[in-house]
Design an enzyme around this catalytic site. Structure first.
Site, PDB file in Angstrom:
ATOM      1  N   ASP A  99       0.861  -1.190   0.000  1.00 56.92           N
ATOM      2  CA  ASP A  99       0.000   0.000   0.000  1.00 56.92           C
ATOM      3  C   ASP A  99       0.892   1.234   0.000  1.00 56.92           C
ATOM      4  OD1 ASP A  99      -2.055   1.762   0.077  1.00 56.92           O
ATOM      5  OD2 ASP A  99      -2.882   1.089   1.999  1.00 56.92           O
ATOM      6  N   ALA A 100       1.171   1.724  -1.198  1.00 60.53           N
ATOM      7  CA  ALA A 100       2.142   2.814  -1.357  1.00 60.53           C
ATOM      8  C   ALA A 100       1.558   3.978  -2.158  1.00 60.53           C
ATOM      9  CB  ALA A 100       3.408   2.290  -2.033  1.00 60.53           C
ATOM     10  N   LYS A 101       0.416   3.758  -2.790  1.00 60.18           N
ATOM     11  CA  LYS A 101      -0.295   4.822  -3.520  1.00 60.18           C
ATOM     12  C   LYS A 101       0.636   5.611  -4.432  1.00 60.18           C
ATOM     13  CE  LYS A 101      -4.012   5.012  -0.104  1.00 60.18           C
ATOM     14  NZ  LYS A 101      -3.574   3.927   0.799  1.00 60.18           N
ATOM     15  N   ARG A 102       1.500   4.910  -5.149  1.00 58.58           N
ATOM     16  CA  ARG A 102       2.482   5.550  -6.017  1.00 58.58           C
ATOM     17  C   ARG A 102       1.813   6.154  -7.242  1.00 58.58           C
ATOM     18  NH1 ARG A 102       4.925   5.387  -1.745  1.00 58.58           N
ATOM     19  NH2 ARG A 102       7.000   4.479  -1.505  1.00 58.58           N
ATOM     20  N   THR A 136      -0.972  -0.458  -4.552  1.00 56.62           N
ATOM     21  CA  THR A 136      -1.979   0.599  -4.681  1.00 56.62           C
ATOM     22  C   THR A 136      -1.379   1.777  -5.441  1.00 56.62           C
ATOM     23  OG1 THR A 136      -1.427   1.560  -2.520  1.00 56.62           O
ATOM     24  CG2 THR A 136      -3.222  -0.054  -2.573  1.00 56.62           C
TER      25      THR A 136
END
Lengths: 301, 301
Positions: A99-102, A136
């Protein structure tokens, strides 16, 4: 195909949920904290905590979601703990959601895609920097910002979850704005996500999923209806206020189509119940499973 | 106040640009690459390259922008190189912009804010994980996702740049959608960014800036007119196709209000010109400065 295998694991374990390893240093019990006086030791303590939690839940949940912000605040040793945790979970047969929302422009996004979903070649040896099955992604930059992730999804059978409707209180400030064509911004994002999906697997879902918060049941219902081939990652259960009842609308009629995350409710369960943190985490994970199954009937194999 | 100090440095150096340290391993000359056969050695080589570039441009530019994706693909040793590079640039008196486009719900965003803009307490010692003056942020989650960053901006005199109109070809897919109220999505984002700014400094700008691409001059002009207190970080010059002429509209009438980034055009200049990479980087940075000054008149001290 990865989303088929994830759904298969959800069916086998009769559990559409994952444990969120948002392991803040202050969540650790004193026994682990007392040796954690340097960044290196702190990161090792976090990894030890995660290993024990993974050991305790590996037969209960199909996946873990590792929230990278909690590791970044420990510096690069923290990132080592992130990578070690991902490797350990994979070795135990769990799916790993980073979950890093890159997000970035294409040339840069390809580096993120490689870091999390593929391998980097150094000195002729290819190695995964942060080995994940799913990542993510924030889609604000549009399709060429997402293309590199899609390429790794197809080439290496990985998956992504793109932010559509997030679980936080202010998510509507941008995401619920009404467009001139009648859609909301998050519906427009959802339509883009649907278009990025590619081939459907045997359960009807593609490798390109969406993040849809458990805290907005009405929006989730609309999005579920619009995005029929898109698998949902559902945050917001428990500590954030989402319940099994509010998140039912993220699932399809068969009881498939979503995986629900809980982090603090599992990791910090020992503070409410007493006893060992890993045993408390296991009990909390089992309770979550029962709670979800009471509202969502997952089909049997 | 940080944005005042950044603008002061831009005026003193007569240069509204920064060097982007998007240091891909393959950009390194053979002399540095040959010893870079492991992740640890590769990261050390990247840091050595960055040090030489920083030494070569420290009197030319006021700031460097370090794009974290290029470090993440090298794993946690890469993140050590990122932190070392940020520390080195700060020691040389340069402002450090961490280009990480972080975003999450409040509780998680606070960890990112701490990692990049503040310090983490471990064993009673507070240390910066990745010490930056400015951080790029994605605002898709709305104000409570940004609040933690704003708190560090105020408490520790740091700044952020929120993505408004990005430089990539597909940025319009979401960002140019028309809302029912007549604004575009990026204008709505821009209005939120303006509202987050807080106190204006002596040049009229706040700590909360915006990313506005050099590749969309018309949108930039509209946004510059709407967001009078918002300082712009302008990517897309050079390799991405933006020119001094197209990005003029990002500046105010005084010739202030923006800083322009170039990455590949500086780092890889030696491949076009021959000679030492650091000397070529210096020449390219000086050329960029002259090119910008020919279109944008920065006031004198």
């Amino acid at each position: 195909m990865i989303v088929d295998r994830l759904i298969q694991a959800i069916i086998e374990k009769q559990n559409p949920s994952c444990v969120g390893l948002d392991t803040a240093l202050e969540y650790l019990p004193d026994s682990l904290l007392k040796g954690a006086g340097t960044p290196k030791r702190a990161a090792e303590a976090v990894f030890a905590f995660n290993q024990a939690v993974i050991d305790a839940v590996e037969d209960v949940v199909p996946a873990v979601k590792i929230q990278i912000a909690y590791y970044e605040e420990l510096g690069y040793y923290g990132l080592k703990a992130f990578a070690d945790t991902a490797r350990y979970a994979k070795k135990k047969g769990l799916f790993v959601i980073a979950d890093a929302k890159r997000n970035d422009i294409g040339a840069t996004a390809s580096r993120y895609a490689r870091a999390f979903l593929s391998r980097t070649a150094i000195g002729g040896v290819k190695k995964a920097a942060f080995p994940a099955d799913f990542l993510t992604v924030n889609g604000y930059l549009g399709s060429d910002g997402v293309r590199s992730f899609l390429d790794e999804c197809e080439g290496r059978d990985r998956g992504i979850f793109v932010l559509v409707k997030t679980s936080n209180p202010s998510s509507g400030e941008l995401q619920d704005l009404r467009l001139a064509d009648g859609r909301t911004v998050c519906e427009a994002m959802g339509d883009m996500v649907s278009s990025w999906g590619g081939r459907r697997g045997k359960f009807g879902y593609t490798r390109v999923g969406a993040v849809v918060g458990a805290t907005y049941p009405e929006e989730a219902k609309v999005l579920r209806g619009r995005m029929k081939s898109v698998f949902f990652l559902v945050p917001g259960y428990g500590a954030q206020g989402g319940s099994a009842e509010t998140l039912k609308s993220c699932f399809d009629r068969r009881g498939l189509g979503a995986i629900v995350n809980s982090s603090r409710g599992i990791l910090c369960a020992y503070r409410k119940t007493g006893g060992a943190f890993d045993e408390a985490a296991r009990r909390a994970a089992l309770e979550m499973k029962e709670d979800l199954l009471s509202a969502v009937g997952v089909p049997h194999a």
